[in-house]
Write a protein that holds these residues in place. Structure first.
Motif, PDB file in Angstrom:
ATOM      1  N   TRP A  30      13.610  -5.712  -6.266  1.00 16.75           N
ATOM      2  CA  TRP A  30      12.675  -6.526  -5.505  1.00 16.75           C
ATOM      3  C   TRP A  30      13.373  -7.514  -4.576  1.00 16.75           C
ATOM      4  O   TRP A  30      12.766  -7.987  -3.613  1.00 16.75           O
ATOM      5  CB  TRP A  30      11.743  -7.295  -6.446  1.00 16.75           C
ATOM      6  N   ALA A 147       8.657  -1.083  -6.760  1.00 17.90           N
ATOM      7  CA  ALA A 147       9.513  -1.807  -5.817  1.00 17.90           C
ATOM      8  C   ALA A 147      10.071  -0.882  -4.749  1.00 17.90           C
ATOM      9  O   ALA A 147      10.052  -1.219  -3.565  1.00 17.90           O
ATOM     10  CB  ALA A 147      10.664  -2.490  -6.573  1.00 17.90           C
ATOM     11  N   ARG A 151       9.126  -1.293  -0.873  1.00 17.60           N
ATOM     12  CA  ARG A 151      10.193  -1.847  -0.039  1.00 17.60           C
ATOM     13  C   ARG A 151      10.852  -0.849   0.892  1.00 17.60           C
ATOM     14  O   ARG A 151      11.540  -1.243   1.824  1.00 17.60           O
ATOM     15  CB  ARG A 151      11.247  -2.496  -0.929  1.00 17.60           C
TER      16      ARG A 151
END
Length: 152
Positions: A30, A147, A151
């Motif tokens: 993260w 994540a 991302r």
């Protein structure tokens, strides 16, 4: 000194220590730069494969050392003992599904262990420990999966 208490305490401590890479790698996914994510995902996957395989190895150890087991119980333990390793290996067959396969493997290993640990005469606290560790591991794998998808 009570040896059972010592082994229980050490098992809990080592179990928690074994969670550190899962939790750390989930969190770092993260906050790390997105270019670094593939390396962290690879590390998380590799560690998950190793630990899932270890869970199968417990059954071999019990089957080879517990004299009270009959031949059917030994056969069941030895056969099941290789299944987590095979599930772990399958997690590498399809990159996009690998973490789902690992999560399934950890959940399946716990469900089978609930049934087999009774025949192994494992102490009750060990299954409680396994459940707690499994919950954290599956959650960490899920957090990593989210994540990476958010991302990248």
């Amino acid at each position: 000194m009570n040896h059972h208490f010592l082994s229980k305490r050490l098992a809990h401590q080592l179990g928690v220590i074994g969670l550190i890479p899962f939790v750390f790698l989930s969190l770092i996914c993260w906050i790390a730069h997105p270019d670094w994510l593939p390396g962290f995902v690879y590390a998380q996957s590799a560690y998950g494969i190793a630990i899932l395989s270890f869970l199968g190895g417990i059954h071999w150890g019990v089957a080879l050392t517990l004299p009270e087991m009959n031949s059917v119980q030994i056969q069941r333990a030895l056969i099941w003992g290789v299944v987590p390793s095979m599930i772990a290996c399958c997690s590498k067959l399809h990159v996009g599904l690998g973490f789902f396969v690992l999560m399934f493997g950890f959940i399946a290993a716990y469900q089978i262990d609930k049934r087999l640990y009774v025949t192994y005469q494992m102490p009750d606290w060990f299954l409680v420990l396994r459940r707690r560790l499994t919950i954290v591991v599956v959650a960490a794998l899920a957090v990593t999966l989210v994540a990476v998808n958010v991302r990248l």
